[in-house]
Motif scaffolding. Structure first.
Motif, short mmCIF file in Angstrom:
data_model
loop_
_atom_site.label_atom_id
_atom_site.label_comp_id
_atom_site.label_asym_id
_atom_site.label_seq_id
_atom_site.Cartn_x
_atom_site.Cartn_y
_atom_site.Cartn_z
N ALA A 59 0.40 -1.09 0.11
CA ALA A 59 0.62 0.16 0.00
C ALA A 59 0.69 1.29 0.08
CB ALA A 59 -1.22 0.00 1.14
N MET A 60 2.12 0.98 0.65
CA MET A 60 2.80 2.28 0.74
C MET A 60 3.73 2.62 -0.52
SD MET A 60 4.03 5.18 2.23
CE MET A 60 3.93 4.47 4.63
N GLU A 61 3.87 1.12 -1.64
CA GLU A 61 4.16 1.67 -2.85
C GLU A 61 3.53 2.26 -3.53
OE1 GLU A 61 5.71 -2.00 -3.63
OE2 GLU A 61 7.84 -2.05 -2.11
N MET A 62 2.24 1.33 -3.11
CA MET A 62 1.56 2.11 -4.48
C MET A 62 1.17 3.65 -4.62
SD MET A 62 -1.77 -0.79 -4.37
CE MET A 62 -2.78 -0.23 -5.54
N VAL A 63 0.57 3.91 -2.91
CA VAL A 63 0.95 5.13 -2.81
C VAL A 63 1.52 6.25 -3.25
CG1 VAL A 63 1.52 5.91 -0.03
CG2 VAL A 63 -0.60 7.45 -1.42
N ALA A 64 2.90 5.91 -2.65
CA ALA A 64 4.17 6.29 -2.97
C ALA A 64 4.07 6.99 -4.50
CB ALA A 64 5.56 6.15 -3.01
N SER A 65 3.82 6.11 -5.57
CA SER A 65 4.18 5.86 -7.02
C SER A 65 3.11 6.62 -7.63
CB SER A 65 4.37 4.17 -7.40
OG SER A 65 3.20 3.53 -7.42
N GLY A 66 1.95 7.00 -7.14
CA GLY A 66 0.72 7.22 -7.62
C GLY A 66 -0.62 5.91 -7.60
N VAL A 85 5.84 11.15 0.80
CA VAL A 85 4.60 10.88 1.35
C VAL A 85 4.54 11.19 2.65
CG1 VAL A 85 3.29 8.45 2.69
CG2 VAL A 85 5.23 8.86 0.02
N ALA A 86 3.32 11.69 3.25
CA ALA A 86 2.88 12.43 4.12
C ALA A 86 2.25 11.11 4.91
CB ALA A 86 2.19 13.91 3.97
N THR A 87 2.30 11.53 6.47
CA THR A 87 0.99 10.00 6.96
C THR A 87 1.22 11.15 8.38
OG1 THR A 87 2.56 9.37 8.55
CG2 THR A 87 2.53 8.19 6.35
N VAL A 128 -2.67 7.08 8.09
CA VAL A 128 -3.04 7.00 6.84
C VAL A 128 -1.72 7.77 5.88
CG1 VAL A 128 -4.36 9.50 7.56
CG2 VAL A 128 -4.84 8.63 5.26
N ALA A 129 -1.65 7.49 4.67
CA ALA A 129 0.08 7.95 3.86
C ALA A 129 -1.29 8.67 2.50
CB ALA A 129 0.63 7.06 3.74
N TYR A 130 -0.15 9.69 2.18
CA TYR A 130 -0.97 10.62 1.06
C TYR A 130 0.68 11.52 0.61
CZ TYR A 130 -1.38 13.89 4.83
OH TYR A 130 -1.09 15.23 5.20
N ARG A 131 0.59 11.24 -0.31
CA ARG A 131 1.25 12.23 -1.25
C ARG A 131 1.47 13.73 -1.07
NH1 ARG A 131 -0.25 8.92 -4.81
NH2 ARG A 131 -1.32 10.76 -6.08
N ARG A 132 2.86 14.06 -0.10
CA ARG A 132 2.45 15.64 -0.20
C ARG A 132 2.35 16.72 -0.99
NH1 ARG A 132 5.59 16.06 4.63
NH2 ARG A 132 6.76 13.73 5.45
N SER A 133 2.32 16.53 -2.36
CA SER A 133 1.33 16.69 -3.14
C SER A 133 0.14 16.79 -3.20
CB SER A 133 2.13 16.30 -4.67
OG SER A 133 2.40 15.42 -4.56
N MET A 134 -0.27 15.56 -3.04
CA MET A 134 -2.26 15.94 -2.73
C MET A 134 -2.31 16.37 -1.51
SD MET A 134 -3.03 14.46 -6.13
CE MET A 134 -4.58 13.71 -5.08
N ALA A 135 -1.63 16.98 -0.42
CA ALA A 135 -2.20 17.43 0.93
C ALA A 135 -3.28 18.23 1.04
CB ALA A 135 -0.87 17.63 1.95
N GLU A 136 -3.01 18.80 0.04
CA GLU A 136 -4.87 20.24 0.00
C GLU A 136 -5.80 19.31 -1.20
OE1 GLU A 136 -4.88 22.31 2.02
OE2 GLU A 136 -2.86 21.12 2.64
N THR A 137 -6.08 17.96 -1.49
CA THR A 137 -7.17 18.49 -2.36
C THR A 137 -8.10 18.49 -1.41
OG1 THR A 137 -5.29 16.91 -4.04
CG2 THR A 137 -7.47 16.02 -3.88
N PRO A 138 -9.00 18.43 -1.88
CA PRO A 138 -10.21 18.63 -0.69
C PRO A 138 -10.82 16.87 -0.59
CG PRO A 138 -11.04 19.97 -2.58
CD PRO A 138 -9.23 19.09 -3.02
#
Length: 304
Positions: free
Chosen positions: A132-139, A160-162, A273-283
């Motif tokens: 799962a971490m690899e999947m979120v890291a690679s988009g 990736v931020a958590t 919960v993990a997400y890419r930092r570039s997506m941090a402000e996505t609603p």
């Protein structure tokens, strides 16, 4: 002009370490990824990948381009997130989660996302936290629910931020007629000679079990491996083996099976919960993270 699809393919190869692994993360065939990189090479008149044994390595030019490309792709993702601010999402929120969190955390999340005034459609894939971490890291996915056992840490890449969701303790499940079933808590030393049912080797829960007796100079004797915790519980109920089973998402135990905590409460995992930092402000990401945090707080309150 640099072809963005080819750049994404090159960055994926750099992150994954091979064309095959990159293809799995991007959802393409290895041939398609190779063709995308070759087109990028033709556009730039440069060799970016070179064969090494049965695999490939990035050339110096390829590594430099992939390094700069990561920043460019992250910037494009941030622009897309900014453009989507305040607008109804046009594509589903892609989520990866481990199975017990899918049952105990993600199911309520999906209901809540669908009940909002501006409902969000989401898709979910249940995989091991490492994947799962690899999947979120690679988009491949937008958001991942993962866990860290205190004995088996999960490392997030720099981009990736958590965020913390909750803590989840694992109990020992055994047959009601087992000699240790009458105790309110169990000592690890009393379990050294037991037979165990476990998730398959390589899974994080299996690795946590393997380290449960590390300071006692032994390892658990695993007689059955199965990825389904319900199957492990049934094996314990039948007296075939005992099992280490997390509480999160665990259905009520069947008659004939009991769960007992370890006296030292050493088997606790943190759910994040993990997400890419570039997506941090996505609603969609912000709403999902908030809802997961609320659900995690509710679980923590119930455990008190």
């Amino acid at each position: 002009m640099i072809d963005l699809q080819g750049l994404r393919a090159l960055v994926a190869v750099d992150r994954a370490g091979s064309v095959v692994a990159a293809a799995e993360r991007l959802g393409y065939t290895p041939s398609a990824v190779s063709q995308q990189v070759k087109k990028l090479e033709r556009d730039l008149d440069a060799v970016l990948l070179e064969r090494h044994g049965r695999g490939v390595l990035l050339t110096d030019r390829g590594r430099a381009l992939a390094g700069e490309g990561r920043g460019l792709l992250d910037g494009l993702e941030r622009l897309e997130a900014l453009a989507a601010s305040g607008a109804r999402p046009s594509s589903p929120l892609r989520i990866a989660s481990f199975s017990t969190a899918t049952r105990g955390l993600v199911a309520p999340l999906l209901r809540a996302l669908g009940d909002d005034e501006a409902p969000v459609f989401a898709t979910v894939t249940s995989v091991d936290p490492v994947d799962a971490m690899e999947m979120v890291a690679s988009g491949v996915v937008d958001l991942a629910v993962v866990h860290n056992w205190n004995s088996v840490p999960l490392v997030a890449p720099a981009h990736v931020a958590t965020e913390h969701v909750c803590h989840d303790e694992a109990d020992i499940v055994l047959a009601a007629g087992h000699p240790l079933a009458g105790r309110s808590e169990l000592d690890r030393a009393d379990l050294v000679d037991e037979s165990w049912a476990s998730t398959p080797a390589g899974a994080i829960c299996h690795e946590a079990l393997m380290r449960i007796f590390a300071d006692l100079g032994t390892v658990p004797r695993v007689v059955v491996e199965d990825p389904d915790f319900a199957s492990l519980i049934e094996l314990a109920r039948e007296g075939v083996a005992i099992a280490l089973v997390p509480r999160l998402g665990r259905t009520p135990l069947p008659d004939g099976a009991v769960a007992r905590p370890l006296r030292d409460h050493s088997q606790v995992r943190e759910v994040r919960v993990a997400y890419r930092r570039s997506m941090a402000e996505t609603p969609g990401i912000r709403r999902a993270v908030r809802l997961l945090a609320d659900q995690g707080a509710a679980i923590a309150h119930e455990a008190v």
